[in-house]
Design a protein around this motif. Structure first.
Motif, PDB file in Angstrom:
ATOM      1  N   VAL A 187      10.088  99.386  61.573  1.00  0.00           N
ATOM      2  CA  VAL A 187      10.351  98.869  60.435  1.00  0.00           C
ATOM      3  C   VAL A 187       9.341  98.428  59.548  1.00  0.00           C
ATOM      4  N   TRP A 188       9.474  98.626  58.370  1.00  0.00           N
ATOM      5  CA  TRP A 188       8.399  97.923  57.302  1.00  0.00           C
ATOM      6  C   TRP A 188       8.717  96.488  57.175  1.00  0.00           C
ATOM      7  N   ILE A 189       7.613  95.974  57.198  1.00  0.00           N
ATOM      8  CA  ILE A 189       7.557  94.408  56.816  1.00  0.00           C
ATOM      9  C   ILE A 189       7.006  94.145  55.431  1.00  0.00           C
ATOM     10  N   TYR A 190       7.709  93.948  54.428  1.00  0.00           N
ATOM     11  CA  TYR A 190       7.624  93.758  53.151  1.00  0.00           C
ATOM     12  C   TYR A 190       7.678  92.233  52.691  1.00  0.00           C
ATOM     13  N   THR A 191       6.326  91.940  51.928  1.00  0.00           N
ATOM     14  CA  THR A 191       6.194  90.598  51.432  1.00  0.00           C
ATOM     15  C   THR A 191       6.663  90.586  50.111  1.00  0.00           C
ATOM     16  N   THR A 192       7.672  89.591  49.365  1.00  0.00           N
ATOM     17  CA  THR A 192       8.084  89.413  48.035  1.00  0.00           C
ATOM     18  C   THR A 192       6.975  89.041  47.238  1.00  0.00           C
ATOM     19  N   THR A 193       7.358  88.596  46.131  1.00  0.00           N
ATOM     20  CA  THR A 193       6.259  88.297  45.036  1.00  0.00           C
ATOM     21  C   THR A 193       5.632  86.672  45.381  1.00  0.00           C
ATOM     22  N   PRO A 194       4.698  86.683  45.008  1.00  0.00           N
ATOM     23  CA  PRO A 194       3.761  87.309  44.291  1.00  0.00           C
ATOM     24  C   PRO A 194       3.094  88.504  44.924  1.00  0.00           C
ATOM     25  N   VAL A 195       3.123  88.797  46.150  1.00  0.00           N
ATOM     26  CA  VAL A 195       2.204  89.717  46.727  1.00  0.00           C
ATOM     27  C   VAL A 195       3.025  91.140  46.525  1.00  0.00           C
ATOM     28  N   ALA A 196       4.302  91.034  46.854  1.00  0.00           N
ATOM     29  CA  ALA A 196       4.985  92.486  46.277  1.00  0.00           C
ATOM     30  C   ALA A 196       4.591  93.650  47.137  1.00  0.00           C
ATOM     31  N   GLU A 197       4.268  93.621  48.397  1.00  0.00           N
ATOM     32  CA  GLU A 197       3.875  94.834  49.179  1.00  0.00           C
ATOM     33  C   GLU A 197       4.161  95.146  50.493  1.00  0.00           C
ATOM     34  N   VAL A 198       4.019  96.103  50.851  1.00  0.00           N
ATOM     35  CA  VAL A 198       4.343  96.181  52.334  1.00  0.00           C
ATOM     36  C   VAL A 198       2.897  95.805  53.205  1.00  0.00           C
ATOM     37  N   GLN A 199       3.041  94.750  53.983  1.00  0.00           N
ATOM     38  CA  GLN A 199       1.904  94.370  54.837  1.00  0.00           C
ATOM     39  C   GLN A 199       1.749  94.711  56.344  1.00  0.00           C
ATOM     40  N   ALA A 200       2.769  95.125  56.770  1.00  0.00           N
ATOM     41  CA  ALA A 200       2.832  95.456  58.234  1.00  0.00           C
ATOM     42  C   ALA A 200       3.971  96.430  58.566  1.00  0.00           C
ATOM     43  N   VAL A 201       3.777  97.071  59.842  1.00  0.00           N
ATOM     44  CA  VAL A 201       4.900  97.642  60.322  1.00  0.00           C
ATOM     45  C   VAL A 201       5.129  97.230  61.528  1.00  0.00           C
ATOM     46  N   ALA A 202       6.247  97.243  62.281  1.00  0.00           N
ATOM     47  CA  ALA A 202       6.671  96.778  63.796  1.00  0.00           C
ATOM     48  C   ALA A 202       7.470  97.565  64.176  1.00  0.00           C
ATOM     49  N   GLN A 203       7.598  97.598  65.642  1.00  0.00           N
ATOM     50  CA  GLN A 203       8.471  98.515  66.121  1.00  0.00           C
ATOM     51  C   GLN A 203       9.731  97.453  66.995  1.00  0.00           C
ATOM     52  N   VAL A 204      10.945  97.792  66.836  1.00  0.00           N
ATOM     53  CA  VAL A 204      11.987  96.956  67.389  1.00  0.00           C
ATOM     54  C   VAL A 204      12.078  97.037  68.833  1.00  0.00           C
ATOM     55  N   SER A 205      12.171  95.611  69.485  1.00  0.00           N
ATOM     56  CA  SER A 205      12.008  95.945  71.101  1.00  0.00           C
ATOM     57  C   SER A 205      13.241  95.547  71.670  1.00  0.00           C
ATOM     58  N   SER A 206      14.101  94.861  70.650  1.00  0.00           N
ATOM     59  CA  SER A 206      15.536  94.464  71.065  1.00  0.00           C
ATOM     60  C   SER A 206      16.279  93.933  69.982  1.00  0.00           C
ATOM     61  N   CYS A 207      17.846  94.005  70.131  1.00  0.00           N
ATOM     62  CA  CYS A 207      18.494  93.282  69.280  1.00  0.00           C
ATOM     63  C   CYS A 207      19.504  92.771  70.051  1.00  0.00           C
ATOM     64  N   VAL A 208      19.989  91.490  69.329  1.00  0.00           N
ATOM     65  CA  VAL A 208      20.877  90.661  70.115  1.00  0.00           C
ATOM     66  C   VAL A 208      21.737  89.974  69.066  1.00  0.00           C
ATOM     67  N   ARG A 209      22.997  89.787  69.397  1.00  0.00           N
ATOM     68  CA  ARG A 209      23.924  89.128  68.428  1.00  0.00           C
ATOM     69  C   ARG A 209      24.411  87.859  69.252  1.00  0.00           C
ATOM     70  N   LEU A 210      24.089  86.743  69.257  1.00  0.00           N
ATOM     71  CA  LEU A 210      24.288  85.296  69.769  1.00  0.00           C
ATOM     72  C   LEU A 210      24.575  84.275  68.548  1.00  0.00           C
ATOM     73  N   PRO A 211      25.578  83.113  69.106  1.00  0.00           N
ATOM     74  CA  PRO A 211      25.534  82.064  68.468  1.00  0.00           C
ATOM     75  C   PRO A 211      24.454  81.502  67.853  1.00  0.00           C
ATOM     76  N   ALA A 212      24.317  80.873  66.723  1.00  0.00           N
ATOM     77  CA  ALA A 212      22.918  80.340  66.450  1.00  0.00           C
ATOM     78  C   ALA A 212      22.302  79.182  67.308  1.00  0.00           C
TER      79      ALA A 212
END
Length: 70
Positions: free
Chosen positions: A30-55
């Motif tokens: 996944v690309w990690i994008y920073t919103t304005t005022p930077v407005a650019e992709v600043q990093a990439v990361a790899q998903v290690s897990s996904c979970v769906r749980l109550p807050a």
């Protein structure tokens, strides 16, 4: 937002929270994008897990890695 990307890059935010269920899979890059005022992709990361749980359970189990306040 720039402050969250800064926390990710500093290593204090290791978990991303989303209200909607994303179609991500383990190993996906996944690309990690920073919103304005930077407005650019600043990093990439790899998903290690996904979970769906109550807050409350997410906060109890991973509050030290979320990088945000409750």
């Amino acid at each position: 937002r720039p402050e969250y990307v800064a926390r990710i890059l500093a290593g204090t935010k290791r978990i991303e929270l989303r209200r909607t269920n994303l179609r991500l899979f383990v190993g996906q890059v996944v690309w990690i994008y920073t919103t304005t005022p930077v407005a650019e992709v600043q990093a990439v990361a790899q998903v290690s897990s996904c979970v769906r749980l109550p807050a409350a359970q997410i906060w109890r189990d991973w509050r030290d890695q979320i990088g945000v306040t409750r």
